[in-house]
Motif scaffolding. Sequence first.
Motif, mmCIF file in Angstrom:
data_model
loop_
_atom_site.group_PDB
_atom_site.id
_atom_site.type_symbol
_atom_site.label_atom_id
_atom_site.label_comp_id
_atom_site.label_asym_id
_atom_site.label_seq_id
_atom_site.Cartn_x
_atom_site.Cartn_y
_atom_site.Cartn_z
ATOM 1 N N PRO A 1 20.390 16.150 -16.789
ATOM 2 C CA PRO A 1 20.247 15.175 -16.002
ATOM 3 C C PRO A 1 20.919 15.008 -14.576
ATOM 4 O O PRO A 1 20.779 14.410 -13.860
ATOM 5 N N GLN A 2 21.737 15.912 -14.527
ATOM 6 C CA GLN A 2 22.362 16.502 -13.044
ATOM 7 C C GLN A 2 22.052 17.277 -12.335
ATOM 8 O O GLN A 2 22.376 18.071 -11.424
ATOM 9 N N THR A 3 20.297 17.384 -12.286
ATOM 10 C CA THR A 3 19.738 18.331 -11.558
ATOM 11 C C THR A 3 18.546 17.526 -11.026
ATOM 12 O O THR A 3 18.064 16.408 -11.477
ATOM 13 N N PRO A 4 17.734 18.098 -9.945
ATOM 14 C CA PRO A 4 16.600 17.364 -9.498
ATOM 15 C C PRO A 4 15.553 17.173 -10.351
ATOM 16 O O PRO A 4 14.695 16.255 -10.153
ATOM 17 N N LEU A 5 15.657 17.914 -11.454
ATOM 18 C CA LEU A 5 14.514 18.019 -12.512
ATOM 19 C C LEU A 5 14.678 17.136 -13.669
ATOM 20 O O LEU A 5 14.107 17.279 -14.505
ATOM 21 N N ALA A 6 15.804 16.193 -13.569
ATOM 22 C CA ALA A 6 16.275 15.379 -14.678
ATOM 23 C C ALA A 6 15.026 14.669 -15.346
ATOM 24 O O ALA A 6 15.177 14.524 -16.298
#
Length: 364
Positions: free
Chosen positions: A248-253
Motif C-alpha cells: 500500500p505504501q508504494t506507487p503500485l498499491a
Amino acid sequence: MANGTSTSDRQAPATGQILKKAGQTGTLSRREIVHLLSLDDANGLSALSEAADRIRRRWVGDEVYLRGIVEFSNVCERNCLYCGLRKGNTGLPRYRMTIDEILEAASRIRKLGIGTLVLQSGEDSFFDRDTLCRLIGRIRYEMGLVITLSIGERTREDYLAFREAGAGRFLLKHETASATLYRKLHPDSKHENRVQCLRWLRELGYEVGTGCMVGLPGQTPADLADDILLMKELDADMLGIGPFIPHPQTPLADSPGGGVQATLKMIAVARLVTRDTNIPATTALTTMDPEGSRKALACGANIIMPDFTPLRYRALYEIYPGRGGIGETEETAIARMKETLASLGRSVGKGPGDRRKEERKSGS
Ligand code: 5AD
Ligand code: SF4
C-alpha cells in the motif's frame, strides 16, 4: 491464452508432447514455455505439476534443504516501484542489526543444524566492503556456515572481496527479463547492469541465484517465458520465483498482484528446463496461500528458507504486506516445515546442499 497457443490452434503442440520433450532434453522454445504457462485446465495443470515433480526427484532427489535467512538491514537506497523497503517509503521505521546481533542469529542457525546462512538486506552502503568482509570471515571460518549474500548490486571489486572473505553464494534476482518493464519499475537501476552483476558473480566462482516476480503490472506470458529462458541462459544455480504482492505504501498499491497458480506454473516450468537447480518455496507464495510451501514443493521446489531475523525486526522487513511467520519462533517454524516435508514423503537434506555440479563443488 496468448500468442496463438490456444488448444484450438492446430499448429500448437500438445501439452503431452511438450512435457515429453522437456523431460528428454531440458530445452523448450519460448512458444512451448508460453503454452505451458497458459495452461488452465485441471488435466493440463496436473500433467505439468507431475512432470516437474518427476524431474525434481530425478535430478535433485527427495531432500529439501533449509537455508536460515537473516534480514540484517531494511535500509534501502533504491526506489523500485513495487517494494515496501524503497527509499521513498518514509512511513517505514528503519533498522540495522549490529554485528553482534547478526552473529547471534548465525549461531542460532548453526545450533539448529542448518548449514547455510542467507544474509539479506536492502541496498545499504552503510555495510561497506570492509565491514561485510569481516562479518563474512567470522561466520564462514569461526562458525563454519556456508554464506549466501543477498545485498543487491555492488561493484565487481566488492563481489571479489566478499568471495575472497568466504562468501560462496549470491542471490540477485533479475526481477523481470523484459527490459521495458524493468525500466518502468526501476527508476534508479539498469537491466544491463543487473545482468552484468550476475555475470561477474558467476566469473568469480559464486553459486549464483536469480529469479523473478510473477504478475507484475503489464507482464505478459511471453515476458515470463523470457524469465525462464534468461535463468537457463545464465545457468543460474538457484531460482527464486514469487508472486508480486502490492504494497500500500508504494506507487503500485492499486495493481492486482500475481496469482498462486501462475507462480506454481513458473516454478514447474523452471524445474523442467533447468533440472538440477535449487528452487525455494518462497515466502511470498506462503504469504498468499498458507499451503503455498507444500504446493511449491510438490511441483519442483526443493528449498525452504526459515527466517532467523530477530522478531523485533521481522515485521519491519516489509517488502510486501502480510508476510507470514512474523510472530513465529524459528523452532516453531522449522517444526512446521518438517511436518510438511514428512507428509510429502520428503526429508531434510544434510550438508550445505550445493547444486549438484561437480565442477562447482568448491564454490562454497
Ligand atoms: N511483492 C513480491 N516480491 C517483492 N519483492 C520486492 N517487492 C515485492 C513485492 N511487492 C522481492 C523482489 C526483490 C526482493 C527483495 O523481494 O524480487 O528481489
Ligand atoms: Fe531496495 Fe531491493 Fe526493495 Fe529495490 S527490491 S527497493 S533494491 S530492497
